[in-house]
Design a protein around this motif. Structure first.
Motif, PDB file in Angstrom:
ATOM      1  N   LEU A 186     -27.730  20.705  19.575  1.00 17.63           N
ATOM      2  CA  LEU A 186     -28.630  21.581  20.290  1.00 17.63           C
ATOM      3  C   LEU A 186     -28.512  22.892  19.993  1.00 17.63           C
ATOM      4  CD1 LEU A 186     -30.201  21.782  23.140  1.00 17.63           C
ATOM      5  CD2 LEU A 186     -27.983  21.997  24.135  1.00 17.63           C
ATOM      6  N   LEU A 187     -27.353  23.654  19.518  1.00 21.59           N
ATOM      7  CA  LEU A 187     -27.398  24.837  19.104  1.00 21.59           C
ATOM      8  C   LEU A 187     -27.838  25.370  17.913  1.00 21.59           C
ATOM      9  CD1 LEU A 187     -23.705  25.323  20.776  1.00 21.59           C
ATOM     10  CD2 LEU A 187     -25.811  26.023  21.806  1.00 21.59           C
ATOM     11  N   VAL A 188     -28.440  24.470  16.993  1.00 22.88           N
ATOM     12  CA  VAL A 188     -28.660  24.956  15.756  1.00 22.88           C
ATOM     13  C   VAL A 188     -29.815  25.925  16.003  1.00 22.88           C
ATOM     14  CG1 VAL A 188     -30.170  23.891  13.766  1.00 22.88           C
ATOM     15  CG2 VAL A 188     -28.194  22.592  14.616  1.00 22.88           C
ATOM     16  N   GLY A 189     -29.742  26.984  15.214  1.00 22.37           N
ATOM     17  CA  GLY A 189     -30.733  27.918  15.111  1.00 22.37           C
ATOM     18  C   GLY A 189     -30.714  29.036  16.259  1.00 22.37           C
ATOM     19  N   PHE A 190     -29.516  28.926  16.809  1.00 19.33           N
ATOM     20  CA  PHE A 190     -29.133  29.939  18.081  1.00 19.33           C
ATOM     21  C   PHE A 190     -28.110  30.757  17.820  1.00 19.33           C
ATOM     22  CE2 PHE A 190     -32.131  27.033  20.496  1.00 19.33           C
ATOM     23  CZ  PHE A 190     -33.183  27.669  20.827  1.00 19.33           C
ATOM     24  N   ASN A 191     -27.708  30.976  16.680  1.00 18.40           N
ATOM     25  CA  ASN A 191     -26.597  32.041  16.524  1.00 18.40           C
ATOM     26  C   ASN A 191     -25.154  31.567  16.833  1.00 18.40           C
ATOM     27  OD1 ASN A 191     -25.943  34.457  15.155  1.00 18.40           O
ATOM     28  ND2 ASN A 191     -25.845  35.650  17.253  1.00 18.40           N
ATOM     29  N   PHE A 192     -24.990  30.198  16.566  1.00 17.45           N
ATOM     30  CA  PHE A 192     -23.711  29.688  16.593  1.00 17.45           C
ATOM     31  C   PHE A 192     -23.114  29.273  15.418  1.00 17.45           C
ATOM     32  CE2 PHE A 192     -25.523  29.825  20.768  1.00 17.45           C
ATOM     33  CZ  PHE A 192     -24.425  30.062  21.894  1.00 17.45           C
ATOM     34  N   ILE A 193     -21.668  29.014  15.167  1.00 14.00           N
ATOM     35  CA  ILE A 193     -21.151  28.552  13.936  1.00 14.00           C
ATOM     36  C   ILE A 193     -19.952  27.517  14.459  1.00 14.00           C
ATOM     37  CG2 ILE A 193     -19.851  30.710  13.507  1.00 14.00           C
ATOM     38  CD1 ILE A 193     -20.075  30.249  10.752  1.00 14.00           C
ATOM     39  N   ARG A 194     -19.961  26.473  13.838  1.00 13.89           N
ATOM     40  CA  ARG A 194     -18.852  25.610  13.654  1.00 13.89           C
ATOM     41  C   ARG A 194     -17.439  26.293  12.972  1.00 13.89           C
ATOM     42  NH1 ARG A 194     -19.194  20.068  15.024  1.00 13.89           N
ATOM     43  NH2 ARG A 194     -16.906  19.153  15.497  1.00 13.89           N
ATOM     44  N   THR A 195     -16.434  26.540  13.777  1.00 10.08           N
ATOM     45  CA  THR A 195     -15.347  26.965  12.818  1.00 10.08           C
ATOM     46  C   THR A 195     -14.189  25.942  12.632  1.00 10.08           C
ATOM     47  OG1 THR A 195     -14.174  27.727  14.899  1.00 10.08           O
ATOM     48  CG2 THR A 195     -15.866  29.325  14.023  1.00 10.08           C
ATOM     49  N   HIS A 196     -14.359  24.921  13.187  1.00  9.57           N
ATOM     50  CA  HIS A 196     -13.163  23.947  13.432  1.00  9.57           C
ATOM     51  C   HIS A 196     -13.900  22.833  13.955  1.00  9.57           C
ATOM     52  CE1 HIS A 196      -9.609  22.244  14.629  1.00  9.57           C
ATOM     53  NE2 HIS A 196      -8.686  22.865  13.699  1.00  9.57           N
ATOM     54  N   LYS A 197     -13.337  21.580  13.741  1.00  8.73           N
ATOM     55  CA  LYS A 197     -13.552  20.375  13.841  1.00  8.73           C
ATOM     56  C   LYS A 197     -13.755  20.266  15.495  1.00  8.73           C
ATOM     57  CE  LYS A 197      -9.073  17.999  13.993  1.00  8.73           C
ATOM     58  NZ  LYS A 197      -8.588  16.642  13.703  1.00  8.73           N
ATOM     59  N   SER A 198     -12.925  21.056  16.272  1.00 10.18           N
ATOM     60  CA  SER A 198     -12.939  21.026  17.544  1.00 10.18           C
ATOM     61  C   SER A 198     -13.735  22.505  18.159  1.00 10.18           C
ATOM     62  CB  SER A 198     -11.465  20.943  18.155  1.00 10.18           C
ATOM     63  OG  SER A 198     -10.608  19.674  17.746  1.00 10.18           O
ATOM     64  N   PHE A 199     -14.126  23.305  17.381  1.00  8.29           N
ATOM     65  CA  PHE A 199     -14.593  24.665  18.001  1.00  8.29           C
ATOM     66  C   PHE A 199     -15.984  24.909  17.573  1.00  8.29           C
ATOM     67  CE2 PHE A 199     -10.195  24.834  18.890  1.00  8.29           C
ATOM     68  CZ  PHE A 199      -9.920  25.333  20.280  1.00  8.29           C
ATOM     69  N   ILE A 200     -16.827  25.527  18.294  1.00 10.10           N
ATOM     70  CA  ILE A 200     -18.136  26.077  17.948  1.00 10.10           C
ATOM     71  C   ILE A 200     -18.107  27.422  18.793  1.00 10.10           C
ATOM     72  CG2 ILE A 200     -20.748  25.989  17.979  1.00 10.10           C
ATOM     73  CD1 ILE A 200     -20.386  23.075  18.177  1.00 10.10           C
ATOM     74  N   VAL A 201     -18.375  28.639  17.945  1.00 10.01           N
ATOM     75  CA  VAL A 201     -18.302  29.848  18.368  1.00 10.01           C
ATOM     76  C   VAL A 201     -19.713  30.641  18.511  1.00 10.01           C
ATOM     77  CG1 VAL A 201     -16.023  30.281  17.986  1.00 10.01           C
ATOM     78  CG2 VAL A 201     -17.649  31.232  16.555  1.00 10.01           C
ATOM     79  N   ALA A 202     -19.863  31.597  19.305  1.00  8.36           N
ATOM     80  CA  ALA A 202     -20.975  32.334  19.292  1.00  8.36           C
ATOM     81  C   ALA A 202     -20.847  33.658  18.255  1.00  8.36           C
ATOM     82  CB  ALA A 202     -21.463  33.073  20.810  1.00  8.36           C
ATOM     83  N   LYS A 203     -21.739  33.634  17.402  1.00  6.53           N
ATOM     84  CA  LYS A 203     -21.349  34.668  16.127  1.00  6.53           C
ATOM     85  C   LYS A 203     -21.375  36.040  16.739  1.00  6.53           C
ATOM     86  CE  LYS A 203     -24.293  33.039  13.195  1.00  6.53           C
ATOM     87  NZ  LYS A 203     -25.202  32.948  12.116  1.00  6.53           N
ATOM     88  N   ASN A 204     -22.173  36.446  17.956  1.00  7.72           N
ATOM     89  CA  ASN A 204     -22.294  37.740  18.187  1.00  7.72           C
ATOM     90  C   ASN A 204     -21.200  37.946  19.398  1.00  7.72           C
ATOM     91  OD1 ASN A 204     -23.289  36.184  20.528  1.00  7.72           O
ATOM     92  ND2 ASN A 204     -24.859  37.434  20.839  1.00  7.72           N
ATOM     93  N   LYS A 205     -20.333  37.061  19.541  1.00  7.43           N
ATOM     94  CA  LYS A 205     -19.119  37.158  20.641  1.00  7.43           C
ATOM     95  C   LYS A 205     -17.773  37.311  19.706  1.00  7.43           C
ATOM     96  CE  LYS A 205     -21.699  36.697  24.362  1.00  7.43           C
ATOM     97  NZ  LYS A 205     -23.006  35.911  23.816  1.00  7.43           N
ATOM     98  N   ILE A 206     -17.698  37.318  18.430  1.00  4.23           N
ATOM     99  CA  ILE A 206     -16.692  37.684  17.803  1.00  4.23           C
ATOM    100  C   ILE A 206     -16.363  38.817  17.706  1.00  4.23           C
ATOM    101  CG2 ILE A 206     -15.557  37.322  15.437  1.00  4.23           C
ATOM    102  CD1 ILE A 206     -17.334  34.737  14.995  1.00  4.23           C
ATOM    103  N   LYS A 207     -14.916  39.181  17.975  1.00  6.70           N
ATOM    104  CA  LYS A 207     -14.389  40.655  18.501  1.00  6.70           C
ATOM    105  C   LYS A 207     -13.972  40.965  16.897  1.00  6.70           C
ATOM    106  CE  LYS A 207     -11.103  43.272  20.546  1.00  6.70           C
ATOM    107  NZ  LYS A 207     -10.093  43.507  21.693  1.00  6.70           N
ATOM    108  N   GLN A 208     -13.002  39.930  16.351  1.00  5.80           N
ATOM    109  CA  GLN A 208     -12.543  40.172  14.826  1.00  5.80           C
ATOM    110  C   GLN A 208     -12.091  38.901  14.400  1.00  5.80           C
ATOM    111  OE1 GLN A 208      -9.395  42.931  16.372  1.00  5.80           O
ATOM    112  NE2 GLN A 208      -8.131  41.676  15.139  1.00  5.80           N
ATOM    113  N   ILE A 209     -11.884  38.781  12.997  1.00  2.47           N
ATOM    114  CA  ILE A 209     -11.244  37.424  12.440  1.00  2.47           C
ATOM    115  C   ILE A 209      -9.987  38.000  11.786  1.00  2.47           C
ATOM    116  CG2 ILE A 209     -11.457  36.130  10.314  1.00  2.47           C
ATOM    117  CD1 ILE A 209     -14.443  36.260  10.563  1.00  2.47           C
ATOM    118  N   GLU A 210      -8.962  37.256  12.053  1.00  2.55           N
ATOM    119  CA  GLU A 210      -7.679  37.663  11.639  1.00  2.55           C
ATOM    120  C   GLU A 210      -6.930  36.337  11.070  1.00  2.55           C
ATOM    121  OE1 GLU A 210      -3.877  38.211  14.491  1.00  2.55           O
ATOM    122  OE2 GLU A 210      -4.892  39.961  14.382  1.00  2.55           O
ATOM    123  N   GLY A 211      -6.880  36.515   9.439  1.00  2.00           N
ATOM    124  CA  GLY A 211      -6.288  35.273   9.122  1.00  2.00           C
ATOM    125  C   GLY A 211      -7.142  34.038   9.360  1.00  2.00           C
TER     126      GLY A 211
END
Length: 235
Positions: A186-211
């Motif tokens: 459903l979220l394809v094309g709406f600025n979301f990304i799968r980061t883990h088999k159990s997680f999808i995140v909104a790219k514009n809500k990411i504060k930082q990536i640490e390791g």
């Protein structure tokens, strides 16, 4: 949410099932009946997805009661009598638990039953836009007898939760009866990304990536090894 009813003439059986169900947050008790005659009017007046049904009860047995139901909910039989298993499956029950049963065996029966309930309700549980465009701002999702409007902009991330998903929003968290794979489509094309088999995140809500972690507000979301290369292409 799966709403269940216990029909058993032994109070201790009710307590055991309730204690097991309390460890599974997607199950919600709607009532207790101690014979099948109590259950008849209850089913007529309440929405029940799943019955825990004993066989050996006074006046009208569990199976005789089941034969009277025109459109029965899913049935998990809980009994001390193994010799009636074949008859149970002929009546289209979901599973047959022999007392005393372990929590592990109980969970196996629940997972098996939830799969069939999900297959039945998938189309009605989620309202998906037929086309994606700049004018589409969200979707409706069914949960706990309500339809929630979810705006894409409010989603922080989504977490797989067994056969369900947790949708973390700016102000609340909603448990959805949909698998994370369904929501991902459903979220394809709406600025979301799968980061883990159990997680999808909104790219514009990411504060930082640490390791191997992504920080969104106070939440720390893991990055799976197989998703790391894809994430690096975006950031």
């Amino acid at each position: 949410m799966i709403h269940y009813l216990i029909i058993d003439d032994e109070p201790i059986a009710h307590r055991i099932i309730e204690n097991f169900c309390n460890n599974l947050p997607h199950l919600e008790k709607v009532g207790n009946c101690y014979n099948t005659f109590e259950a008849m009017p209850f089913l007529n007046q309440n929405t029940v997805d799943l019955l825990f049904l004993d066989i050996n009860m006074p006046k009208l047995s569990g199976f005789d009661f089941l034969k009277t139901l025109v459109n029965p909910p899913k049935i998990i039989v809980t009994t001390a009598y193994k010799e009636f298993a074949l008859e149970g499956y002929e009546l289209n029950i979901s599973d047959y638990l022999l007392k005393p049963f372990s929590f592990e065996r109980f969970v196996k029966a629940i997972n098996k039953t939830i799969n069939t309930i999900e297959d039945k309700n998938t189309k009605s549980a989620l309202s998906v836009p037929e086309t994606k465009s700049d004018t589409v701002s969200g979707f409706f999702i069914k949960g706990n007898k309500k339809h929630h409007q979810i705006h894409f902009e409010d989603i922080l991330f989504i977490e797989a939760y067994g056969h369900y998903s947790k949708i973390y929003l700016k102000e609340e968290m909603i448990i959805s009866p949909q698998k994370i794979s369904t929501l991902e489509e459903l979220l394809v094309g709406f600025n979301f990304i799968r980061t883990h088999k159990s997680f999808i995140v909104a790219k514009n809500k990411i504060k930082q990536i640490e390791g191997n972690r992504i920080l969104i507000n106070q939440y720390k979301i893991p990055i799976g090894q197989t998703y790391k290369a894809t994430i690096n292409t975006f950031f």
